[in-house]
Design a protein around this motif. Structure first.
Motif, PDB file in Angstrom:
ATOM      1  N   ARG B  60       0.835  -1.200   0.000  1.00  0.00           N
ATOM      2  CA  ARG B  60       0.000   0.000   0.000  1.00  0.00           C
ATOM      3  C   ARG B  60       0.870   1.251   0.000  1.00  0.00           C
ATOM      4  O   ARG B  60       1.933   1.266   0.632  1.00  0.00           O
ATOM      5  N   GLU B  61       0.392   2.297  -0.675  1.00  0.00           N
ATOM      6  CA  GLU B  61       1.153   3.540  -0.786  1.00  0.00           C
ATOM      7  C   GLU B  61       0.156   4.660  -1.071  1.00  0.00           C
ATOM      8  O   GLU B  61      -0.543   4.599  -2.086  1.00  0.00           O
ATOM      9  N   LYS B  62       0.059   5.614  -0.165  1.00  0.00           N
ATOM     10  CA  LYS B  62      -0.911   6.690  -0.400  1.00  0.00           C
ATOM     11  C   LYS B  62      -0.427   7.992   0.221  1.00  0.00           C
ATOM     12  O   LYS B  62       0.026   8.003   1.370  1.00  0.00           O
ATOM     13  N   VAL B  63      -0.554   9.072  -0.525  1.00  0.00           N
ATOM     14  CA  VAL B  63      -0.154  10.386  -0.001  1.00  0.00           C
ATOM     15  C   VAL B  63      -1.235  10.870   0.958  1.00  0.00           C
ATOM     16  O   VAL B  63      -2.427  10.820   0.653  1.00  0.00           O
ATOM     17  N   LEU B  64      -0.785  11.313   2.144  1.00  0.00           N
ATOM     18  CA  LEU B  64      -1.706  11.838   3.151  1.00  0.00           C
ATOM     19  C   LEU B  64      -1.556  13.365   3.137  1.00  0.00           C
ATOM     20  O   LEU B  64      -0.521  13.883   3.558  1.00  0.00           O
ATOM     21  N   PHE B  65      -2.559  14.039   2.629  1.00  0.00           N
ATOM     22  CA  PHE B  65      -2.448  15.491   2.517  1.00  0.00           C
ATOM     23  C   PHE B  65      -2.706  16.149   3.869  1.00  0.00           C
ATOM     24  O   PHE B  65      -3.455  15.614   4.692  1.00  0.00           O
ATOM     25  N   PRO B  66      -2.061  17.317   4.108  1.00  0.00           N
ATOM     26  CA  PRO B  66      -2.194  17.962   5.423  1.00  0.00           C
ATOM     27  C   PRO B  66      -3.636  18.322   5.763  1.00  0.00           C
ATOM     28  O   PRO B  66      -4.398  18.758   4.904  1.00  0.00           O
ATOM     29  N   LYS B  67      -3.984  18.065   7.037  1.00  0.00           N
ATOM     30  CA  LYS B  67      -5.316  18.399   7.592  1.00  0.00           C
ATOM     31  C   LYS B  67      -6.448  17.689   6.857  1.00  0.00           C
ATOM     32  O   LYS B  67      -7.557  18.208   6.745  1.00  0.00           O
ATOM     33  N   ARG B  68      -6.155  16.515   6.306  1.00  0.00           N
ATOM     34  CA  ARG B  68      -7.198  15.758   5.589  1.00  0.00           C
ATOM     35  C   ARG B  68      -7.187  14.290   6.024  1.00  0.00           C
ATOM     36  O   ARG B  68      -6.175  13.790   6.504  1.00  0.00           O
ATOM     37  N   LYS B  69      -8.353  13.667   5.801  1.00  0.00           N
ATOM     38  CA  LYS B  69      -8.460  12.233   6.099  1.00  0.00           C
ATOM     39  C   LYS B  69      -8.284  11.442   4.811  1.00  0.00           C
ATOM     40  O   LYS B  69      -8.788  11.845   3.764  1.00  0.00           O
ATOM     41  N   SER B  70      -7.585  10.328   4.902  1.00  0.00           N
ATOM     42  CA  SER B  70      -7.401   9.449   3.748  1.00  0.00           C
ATOM     43  C   SER B  70      -7.840   8.039   4.123  1.00  0.00           C
ATOM     44  O   SER B  70      -7.734   7.654   5.291  1.00  0.00           O
ATOM     45  N   THR B  71      -8.308   7.326   3.133  1.00  0.00           N
ATOM     46  CA  THR B  71      -8.803   5.970   3.399  1.00  0.00           C
ATOM     47  C   THR B  71      -8.031   4.937   2.587  1.00  0.00           C
ATOM     48  O   THR B  71      -7.762   5.149   1.404  1.00  0.00           O
ATOM     49  N   ILE B  72      -7.678   3.849   3.265  1.00  0.00           N
ATOM     50  CA  ILE B  72      -7.015   2.727   2.580  1.00  0.00           C
ATOM     51  C   ILE B  72      -7.697   1.439   3.031  1.00  0.00           C
ATOM     52  O   ILE B  72      -7.940   1.259   4.225  1.00  0.00           O
ATOM     53  N   PHE B  73      -7.974   0.570   2.093  1.00  0.00           N
ATOM     54  CA  PHE B  73      -8.519  -0.749   2.448  1.00  0.00           C
ATOM     55  C   PHE B  73      -7.363  -1.742   2.501  1.00  0.00           C
ATOM     56  O   PHE B  73      -6.514  -1.751   1.603  1.00  0.00           O
TER      57      PHE B  73
END
Lengths: 268, 105
Positions: B60-73
């Motif tokens: 898995r690889e995902k950019v987490l932007f500042p002050k935001r929520k990110s979702t990964i399954f």
């Protein structure tokens, strides 16, 4: 931080260097007009910074799956455009104008995808005002490694072209593009569009994904230490497509050669 | 063939787990999730700069932007430890997902 910058440079930007080397086997660099070069550079720079700026908003699209879906579509377009471009190797004729244009568009999109990710990393480091000296040193080392590797690859590929071993260059194209398109499986699995399954095997003992060799092999042919079934199926399908195109182009070339031979016989 | 590729489980049934990134540190650093089940990982990046969630174990690889929520399954996974890290700050932003047989959390 220095090592991290080098690793990220190689991970994000080495694929662009490799693609440039591969493209040089289809389109001779001295045949590209200055106007076209300027167009490629300008489009890439505008694309990289526009993508970097809009990346957070793209991420919010499609219920938080935006980046994965857009990147998948972009990689699909890059794959087919470059596939059309590199198939000119099999006919060994001069590349057609449409093939050349599609290859260049593919290069621009590919550069934008990879370089915008690297700019995100640079922005993160520079915003947090950490050691700029380390970042500059890391960029210099990363650039040095990429240039050295590209020089070796370029010379090897052109040696094959000179000796008319076009099939080896075509295989290099097939492995590189199959590796790139197969990355969409991981992208779509992480947003639950594609089903996730366990790894088919684990070759971490031999080459770790996180090692320098792992990054290099991933760039060259999409190496995964623990690939899923879906990854392998897509990779195989992509290679099969290359094989099918190889046979179609070879049979066409054979027919053309036969026709020209018969024409020559009639003239004689 | 279609069922081999397309995810068909209901997203509403997928259990959610939360991670927070603050000062380049993931909390909790050890997250327990159930084995053989797909789970939804929601990561909130409280920092002012972007980070990249990366895991070679999980692919898995995902950019987490500042002050935001990110979702990964992630998953279904076999029991074991699966390491992850923040690619931009790998020394501080590290953690492990512990997959257990019993229903976790």
């Amino acid at each position: 931080m220095l090592i991290n910058t080098v690793i990220l440079f190689i991970k994000d930007l080495l694929p662009i260097f490799v693609l440039l080397c591969l493209i040089s086997t289809c389109i001779a660099p001295n045949r590209v007009t200055n106007k076209k070069r300027l167009y490629v550079c300008l489009s890439s720079v505008v694309g990289i910074f526009a993508t970097f700026y809009y990346l957070p908003m793209m991420g919010e699209l499609f219920d938080g799956m935006g980046i994965e879906i857009i990147k998948t579509l972009e990689l699909g377009v890059v794959y087919f455009f470059l596939l059309i471009g590199c198939s000119s190797l099999l006919s060994q004729n001069t590349i057609a104008a449409h093939q050349s244009n599609l290859t260049i568009v593919g290069l621009i999109i590919f550069t934008v995808i990879n370089a915008s990710e690297f700019i995100t990393f640079l922005d993160s480091y520079l915003t947090s005002r950490q050691s700029i000296k380390d970042v500059v040193a890391g960029l210099s080392i990363g650039l040095g490694i990429c240039l050295s590797f590209s020089a070796l690859l370029y010379l090897s590929l052109h040696w094959f072209i000179k000796k008319e071993f076009f099939i080896f260059v075509y295989i290099a194209w097939a492995l590189f593009l199959s590796g790139q398109i197969s990355q969409v499986v991981n992208l779509l699995q992480q947003v639950d569009i594609l089903k996730s399954s366990g790894a088919l095997w684990d070759s971490t003992k031999f080459v770790k994904d996180s090692s320098e060799y792992g990054h290099l092999l991933k760039t060259l042919f999409g190496y995964e230490a623990s690939p899923s079934l879906q990854f392998i199926l897509l990779y195989t399908a992509s290679l099969l497509l290359f094989i099918v195109i190889f046979f179609i182009k070879s049979s066409k070339k054979h027919h053309c050669d036969n026709d020209s031979f018969l024409e020559n016989q009639n003239v004689v | 063939m279609f069922w081999l590729f397309v995810s068909h489980s209901s997203k509403a049934q997928t259990k959610e787990f939360y991670l927070t990134l603050e000062n380049h540190v993931f909390t909790p650093s050890e997250l327990k999730v159930p084995a053989d089940k797909k789970v939804k990982l929601i990561i909130f990046n409280k920092d002012m700069v972007a980070e990249e969630f990366d895991s070679f174990d999980l692919n898995r690889e995902k950019v987490l932007f500042p002050k935001r929520k990110s979702t990964i399954f992630i998953g279904p996974l076999k029991p074991g430890n699966y390491e992850y890290f923040g690619e931009y700050h790998p020394n501080s932003a590290r953690g492990v997902i512990v997959v257990e047989v019993k229903d976790a959390n």
